[in-house]
Design an enzyme around this catalytic site. Structure first.
Site, PDB file in Angstrom:
ATOM      1  N   SER A  12      21.482 -39.126 -13.142  1.00  0.00           N
ATOM      2  CA  SER A  12      20.136 -38.556 -13.265  1.00  0.00           C
ATOM      3  C   SER A  12      20.081 -37.326 -14.158  1.00  0.00           C
ATOM      4  CB  SER A  12      19.601 -38.179 -11.877  1.00  0.00           C
ATOM      5  OG  SER A  12      20.424 -37.193 -11.276  1.00  0.00           O
ATOM      6  N   LEU A  61      21.961 -24.476  -6.971  1.00  0.00           N
ATOM      7  CA  LEU A  61      20.583 -24.157  -6.591  1.00  0.00           C
ATOM      8  C   LEU A  61      20.243 -22.689  -6.817  1.00  0.00           C
ATOM      9  CD1 LEU A  61      20.167 -26.227  -3.287  1.00  0.00           C
ATOM     10  CD2 LEU A  61      19.705 -26.930  -5.641  1.00  0.00           C
ATOM     11  N   GLU A  75       0.827  -1.204   0.000  1.00  0.00           N
ATOM     12  CA  GLU A  75       0.000   0.000   0.000  1.00  0.00           C
ATOM     13  C   GLU A  75       0.860   1.252   0.000  1.00  0.00           C
ATOM     14  OE1 GLU A  75      -2.298  -3.091   2.502  1.00  0.00           O
ATOM     15  OE2 GLU A  75      -0.225  -2.579   2.032  1.00  0.00           O
TER      16      GLU A  75
END
Length: 345
Positions: A175, A211, A58
Site C-alpha cells: 500500500s 505514527l 485567559e
C-alpha cells in the site's frame, strides 16, 4: 450593513478561535480555548490553553496584557471558567481583578461546574458580557472536547487513503504509497491535532508504523499511540481491546484511527466514527483490499442520510473528502438549545 465595531468584533473573535484551534490535540482533558484582549483597537494580549490544559487561555492573555487589560475587551472562544480549583483562581475572577470592561464569548461552557456561572459572575461585577459571536466556528474548533463532554468519549476521526475504485492495497497487501506527498503532509497535520492515534494489530505487524508527526516545527506534537488488539500489549503503545474502550479515554479529546481495514470496519460497525477523512488517489487498482468490510447494513436505504459532506479539496494530485456523521447527538451539539443549555452538561 454591519457597523465597524461589529466587524472588528468578528475579526478579533476569528483570531481568538484560530488560536484555540491551533492548540487542538495538546490540551486534553481541558478544552482548547483561545483568547484575545484588545484595547483601543490594538491587540494587547493573546493566549491559548497550554499543553496539558493549564494555564488557561485567559490567564495567558491577561499575563501578556498586564495593566493594558484594564478597561479592555476580552474575546474568548468559551465562557471563562468559574469553578474553584486547587490549581489557582478561576478565569472569571482573574478577568474581574484585571479590570476588563467587556467580555465577548463565543459559546457558554456546557460543563456543569461552570454552565453560566462565569457569565453571571462577570455581569455581577459590572462587566458587559456578550455571548454567541462565531459560535459555530468555536464549536468546530473544540469539537473533540465537546464530544467527550456530551458523549463520554473522544471525537473519532477515521482516515482512509484509497484508490478511485476504493482499494487500500494490492492483493499482496502492498500500500506504499497510494497517495502523494501533499496528502501525506495533511495526514501529519491531522496527527498534530490529535491526542491519540490508533491502528490495528495487523497494521502494526505489517508496517511497524511510528505514527509520529514529521512536519517542520510540529515534531514535538506527535500524539500518543494506541493499538486495537486482544493480544499482548506492546511497549510504548496503549491498548484498546475493543472500540468500546474509547469510553475509558477520559484524557483524550481527539482520536485519529488510521488503519487498517479490520479496524476501520470495527469502528464503523460500532457507529463510533464521527468524521471521515478520505484521501483519494487518481489510480485504479482493480482486485485488491477494500477499505471497509461488512458494517451491519442490510439495505442500501439504511446507508442514506448517515453522512454529510463537510469539505472537499485538491491536495496535489490527490483529493480530500471530509464527511461527518449525522446523528441526533450531533444536531444537539450544534444547537444552542441542546448542548449549550446548562441542563445538558
Amino acid at each position: 450593513m454591519k457597523s465597524s465595531s461589529a466587524l472588528n468584533d468578528a475579526g478579533l473573535m476569528g483570531e481568538t478561535i484560530r488560536l484555540g484551534a491551533n492548540a487542538r490535540g495538546q490540551t486534553a482533558p481541558n478544552p482548547n480555548v483561545g483568547c484575545v484582549i484588545a484595547h483601543g483597537g490594538e491587540i494587547v494580549g493573546r493566549g491559548a490553553t497550554q499543553p496539558g490544559g493549564r494555564p488557561h487561555a485567559e490567564a495567558v492573555a491577561l499575563a501578556e496584557a498586564g495593566e493594558r487589560a484594564r478597561a479592555a475587551t476580552l474575546y474568548t472562544s468559551l465562557e471563562p471558567c468559574a469553578h474553584r480549583s486547587e490549581r489557582g483562581p478561576t478565569c472569571a475572577h482573574m478577568i474581574i481583578d484585571a479590570g476588563v470592561k467587556r467580555v465577548v464569548a463565543a459559546i457558554e461552557d456546557p460543563d456543569e461546574r461552570t454552565a453560566g456561572d462565569g457569565i453571571r459572575q462577570l455581569r455581577e461585577a459590572g462587566i458587559e458580557v456578550e455571548v454567541g459571536l462565531c459560535a459555530d466556528e468555536a464549536r468546530e474548533a473544540m469539537a473533540g472536547w465537546l464530544t467527550r463532554l456530551t458523549l463520554g468519549r473522544p471525537r473519532i476521526t477515521l482516515k482512509l487513503a484509497l484508490s478511485i475504485d476504493g482499494k487500500i492495497a494490492l492483493p499482496s497487501g502492498e500500500s506504499k504509497w497510494i497517495t502523494g506527498e501533499d496528502a501525506r503532509a495533511h495526514v501529519h497535520l491531522e496527527r498534530a491535532n490529535s491526542d491519540m492515534i490508533l491502528v490495528g494489530r495487523g497494521t502494526y505487524l505489517a508496517d511497524r508504523p511510528s505514527l509520529d508527526v514529521r512536519l517542520p516545527g510540529l515534531e514535538e506534537r506527535s500524539p500518543r499511540r494506541a493499538l486495537l488488539t486482544r493480544g499482548e500489549p506492546v511497549e510504548g503503545w496503549e491498548t484498546l481491546h475493543s472500540p468500546q474502550d474509547v469510553f475509558r479515554l477520559h484524557d483524550v479529546n481527539d482520536l485519529l484511527v488510521e488503519g487498517g481495514s479490520a479496524t476501520a470496519t470495527a469502528f464503523l460497525a460500532a457507529d463510533l466514527v464521527d468524521r471521515v477523512l478520505l484521501y483519494r488517489a487518481p489510480i485504479i487498482i482493480g482486485e485488491g483490499k477494500s477499505s471497509v468490510g461488512y458494517i451491519g447494513l442490510e439495505a442500501i436505504a439504511d446507508a442514506h442520510g448517515r453522512w454529510e459532506p463537510r469539505d472537499g479539496r485538491a491536495l496535489g494530485i490527490d483529493r480530500l473528502e471530509v464527511y461527518e456523521r449525522v446523528r441526533p447527538s450531533r444536531r444537539a451539539f450544534d444547537s444552542p438549545e441542546g448542548l449549550l443549555s446548562p441542563s445538558s452538561g
